[in-house]
Design a protein around this motif. Sequence first.
Motif, PDB file in Angstrom:
ATOM      1  N   THR A  67       0.839  -1.202   0.000  1.00  0.00           N
ATOM      2  CA  THR A  67       0.000   0.000   0.000  1.00  0.00           C
ATOM      3  C   THR A  67       0.870   1.246   0.000  1.00  0.00           C
ATOM      4  N   VAL A  68       1.933   1.233   0.800  1.00  0.00           N
ATOM      5  CA  VAL A  68       2.860   2.369   0.831  1.00  0.00           C
ATOM      6  C   VAL A  68       3.432   2.624  -0.559  1.00  0.00           C
ATOM      7  N   LEU A  69       3.801   1.565  -1.279  1.00  0.00           N
ATOM      8  CA  LEU A  69       4.371   1.721  -2.617  1.00  0.00           C
ATOM      9  C   LEU A  69       3.358   2.341  -3.576  1.00  0.00           C
ATOM     10  N   GLU A  70       2.099   1.908  -3.483  1.00  0.00           N
ATOM     11  CA  GLU A  70       1.056   2.507  -4.326  1.00  0.00           C
ATOM     12  C   GLU A  70       0.928   3.993  -4.071  1.00  0.00           C
ATOM     13  N   VAL A  71       0.942   4.357  -2.803  1.00  0.00           N
ATOM     14  CA  VAL A  71       0.784   5.760  -2.422  1.00  0.00           C
ATOM     15  C   VAL A  71       1.961   6.581  -2.932  1.00  0.00           C
ATOM     16  N   LEU A  72       3.164   6.074  -2.730  1.00  0.00           N
ATOM     17  CA  LEU A  72       4.347   6.812  -3.173  1.00  0.00           C
ATOM     18  C   LEU A  72       4.363   6.987  -4.687  1.00  0.00           C
ATOM     19  N   GLU A  73       3.932   5.963  -5.406  1.00  0.00           N
ATOM     20  CA  GLU A  73       3.867   6.078  -6.867  1.00  0.00           C
ATOM     21  C   GLU A  73       2.885   7.181  -7.264  1.00  0.00           C
ATOM     22  N   ALA A  74       1.730   7.242  -6.591  1.00  0.00           N
ATOM     23  CA  ALA A  74       0.727   8.260  -6.919  1.00  0.00           C
ATOM     24  C   ALA A  74       1.229   9.653  -6.552  1.00  0.00           C
ATOM     25  N   ILE A  75       1.890   9.785  -5.401  1.00  0.00           N
ATOM     26  CA  ILE A  75       2.406  11.098  -4.992  1.00  0.00           C
ATOM     27  C   ILE A  75       3.495  11.579  -5.944  1.00  0.00           C
ATOM     28  N   ALA A  76       4.291  10.654  -6.441  1.00  0.00           N
ATOM     29  CA  ALA A  76       5.380  11.030  -7.349  1.00  0.00           C
ATOM     30  C   ALA A  76       4.863  11.695  -8.619  1.00  0.00           C
ATOM     31  N   ALA A  77       3.603  11.449  -8.977  1.00  0.00           N
ATOM     32  CA  ALA A  77       3.036  12.033 -10.195  1.00  0.00           C
ATOM     33  C   ALA A  77       2.483  13.440  -9.966  1.00  0.00           C
ATOM     34  N   ILE A  78       2.427  13.905  -8.720  1.00  0.00           N
ATOM     35  CA  ILE A  78       1.916  15.250  -8.442  1.00  0.00           C
ATOM     36  C   ILE A  78       2.948  16.269  -8.940  1.00  0.00           C
ATOM     37  N   PRO A  79       2.537  17.227  -9.780  1.00  0.00           N
ATOM     38  CA  PRO A  79       3.505  18.120 -10.441  1.00  0.00           C
ATOM     39  C   PRO A  79       3.915  19.326  -9.612  1.00  0.00           C
ATOM     40  N   CYS A  80       4.133  19.141  -8.333  1.00  0.00           N
ATOM     41  CA  CYS A  80       4.641  20.206  -7.468  1.00  0.00           C
ATOM     42  C   CYS A  80       5.213  19.549  -6.221  1.00  0.00           C
ATOM     43  N   PRO A  81       6.030  20.256  -5.455  1.00  0.00           N
ATOM     44  CA  PRO A  81       6.524  19.674  -4.201  1.00  0.00           C
ATOM     45  C   PRO A  81       5.377  19.326  -3.252  1.00  0.00           C
ATOM     46  N   VAL A  82       5.508  18.200  -2.563  1.00  0.00           N
ATOM     47  CA  VAL A  82       4.517  17.758  -1.581  1.00  0.00           C
ATOM     48  C   VAL A  82       5.178  17.790  -0.207  1.00  0.00           C
ATOM     49  N   LEU A  83       4.665  18.631   0.669  1.00  0.00           N
ATOM     50  CA  LEU A  83       5.226  18.794   2.015  1.00  0.00           C
ATOM     51  C   LEU A  83       4.286  18.129   3.014  1.00  0.00           C
ATOM     52  N   VAL A  84       4.822  17.213   3.811  1.00  0.00           N
ATOM     53  CA  VAL A  84       4.012  16.390   4.707  1.00  0.00           C
ATOM     54  C   VAL A  84       4.532  16.509   6.123  1.00  0.00           C
ATOM     55  N   ILE A  85       3.624  16.693   7.086  1.00  0.00           N
ATOM     56  CA  ILE A  85       3.995  16.533   8.496  1.00  0.00           C
ATOM     57  C   ILE A  85       3.289  15.295   9.041  1.00  0.00           C
ATOM     58  N   PRO A  86       3.885  14.618  10.022  1.00  0.00           N
ATOM     59  CA  PRO A  86       3.196  13.505  10.675  1.00  0.00           C
ATOM     60  C   PRO A  86       2.059  14.010  11.560  1.00  0.00           C
ATOM     61  N   GLY A  87       1.002  13.189  11.670  1.00  0.00           N
ATOM     62  CA  GLY A  87      -0.091  13.478  12.578  1.00  0.00           C
ATOM     63  C   GLY A  87      -0.129  12.466  13.707  1.00  0.00           C
ATOM     64  N   ASN A  88      -1.255  12.358  14.388  1.00  0.00           N
ATOM     65  CA  ASN A  88      -1.322  11.415  15.503  1.00  0.00           C
ATOM     66  C   ASN A  88      -1.439   9.967  15.033  1.00  0.00           C
ATOM     67  N   HIS A  89      -2.017   9.739  13.832  1.00  0.00           N
ATOM     68  CA  HIS A  89      -2.118   8.369  13.319  1.00  0.00           C
ATOM     69  C   HIS A  89      -0.799   7.898  12.709  1.00  0.00           C
ATOM     70  N   ASP A  90      -0.037   8.812  12.137  1.00  0.00           N
ATOM     71  CA  ASP A  90       1.242   8.434  11.506  1.00  0.00           C
ATOM     72  C   ASP A  90       2.379   9.290  12.083  1.00  0.00           C
ATOM     73  N   HIS A  91       2.457   9.320  13.410  1.00  0.00           N
ATOM     74  CA  HIS A  91       3.420  10.199  14.090  1.00  0.00           C
ATOM     75  C   HIS A  91       4.849   9.914  13.626  1.00  0.00           C
ATOM     76  N   GLY A  92       5.710  10.893  13.841  1.00  0.00           N
ATOM     77  CA  GLY A  92       7.072  10.807  13.306  1.00  0.00           C
ATOM     78  C   GLY A  92       8.100  10.250  14.252  1.00  0.00           C
ATOM     79  N   GLY A  93       7.696   9.711  15.397  1.00  0.00           N
ATOM     80  CA  GLY A  93       8.651   9.205  16.375  1.00  0.00           C
ATOM     81  C   GLY A  93       8.933   7.726  16.237  1.00  0.00           C
ATOM     82  N   ALA A  94       9.645   7.196  17.220  1.00  0.00           N
ATOM     83  CA  ALA A  94      10.004   5.775  17.227  1.00  0.00           C
ATOM     84  C   ALA A  94       8.744   4.920  17.178  1.00  0.00           C
ATOM     85  N   GLY A  95       8.776   3.897  16.329  1.00  0.00           N
ATOM     86  CA  GLY A  95       7.620   3.018  16.179  1.00  0.00           C
ATOM     87  C   GLY A  95       6.593   3.525  15.193  1.00  0.00           C
TER      88      GLY A  95
END
Length: 403
Positions: A67-95
Amino acid sequence: MPRLLHTADWQIGKPFRWVEDTAKRSRLQQVRIAMIERLSALAQEHRPEALLVAGDLFDSAAVPTATVLEVLEAIAAIPCPVLVIPGNHDHGGAGGLWRRNDVQREMTRRCPDLHLLLERRPVEIGDLVVLPCPLLRQHESDSPTAWLESFDWSQLPADRCRVVLAHGSVQGFGASDADLNAATAGRRSDSNRLCLERLPPAEIDYIALGDWHALHAVSDRCWYSGTPEPDRFPRTPEDQRGQVLLVELARGTRPAVTPLPTASLRWHNERISLRSAADLHRLDQWLEHRIGRRVGRDLLRLELEGQLGLAEHQRLGERLEELRQALLHLRLRGHCHRRPEADELLALRDCPEGPLIRAVAEQLCQGLKAAGEPGEVERLETALCELHRLTDLERNAQETPCA
């Protein structure tokens, strides 16, 4: 005027466990990935400086690699920079998902224009300065925007628009109490609270928020975009989901914010009282208007109340079964009771198909008159309904011509 697209709460990988049909559950999950193509088309049309994702791009750390690979492939086709911050469901810390080796490896290989913002420091991109407030744990006790309370704003370019990118529930920033209550209703704790009232409004041109899944303007410069693909039934007619925000900015002025529709599925919520054939007709008209002949693209929460005679209740059951097949999901609430009409009881007691049916119908009718307990009444009415159904089947079979 620089432009940006503001979105949040994609929650790719959401399990939708309440949908029993596995094929339909998979369809609900897949449309959230297909939605990225619509974002890409909007980016192609409006040419923003960047697309900002204000947290919860993924639903959890357990999203499968495929699923991650599908998402990354779709994001790669967006014709501008994509800036992402982590949220509570996909937080950026350990684990968290963003720390997984497979995710980090494939991001580098497949999405060079995807920028995961894990540090709380300004990021310059085009004519924008983005001030990210990522969640590095699922629950932050301090406001993710706290680093901006002591920030030296004079170090930023004076002519570039400043955009705060954050995920959490609002505390202030010029909204009325009613607005704040509407935006934070149902929030489960005091974690991830955004203390926006502590920030200097004159220094910030726009605040792009995630966490609340419906469209909501906290102030004229602070918005929740809502989720681009709805994930629940609307609570009120104003509960707007399924959009991305096009934001046009100019330093020191009010931004122009335009919602652009992105949803492919429609979620309906309806309550209806059924007491006659006319009410059944009204339900059919509503379904024709809101759903029509579409298959596999609608979800319906239908709350029923009232009571119908045997024939009309049977028609209702047949209609609901048709809906179960055509809809992605049908959620029934409430109950429409079956209660034989006087003419239906008379028809059963005078049934020309045979003395046995007449005798059973007479016995059930006498029992119904004498019944006192609600459970006993319901059992007798159910038996009469079944007798009526079987009689109809027998009558229709006799009327069907031989080939």
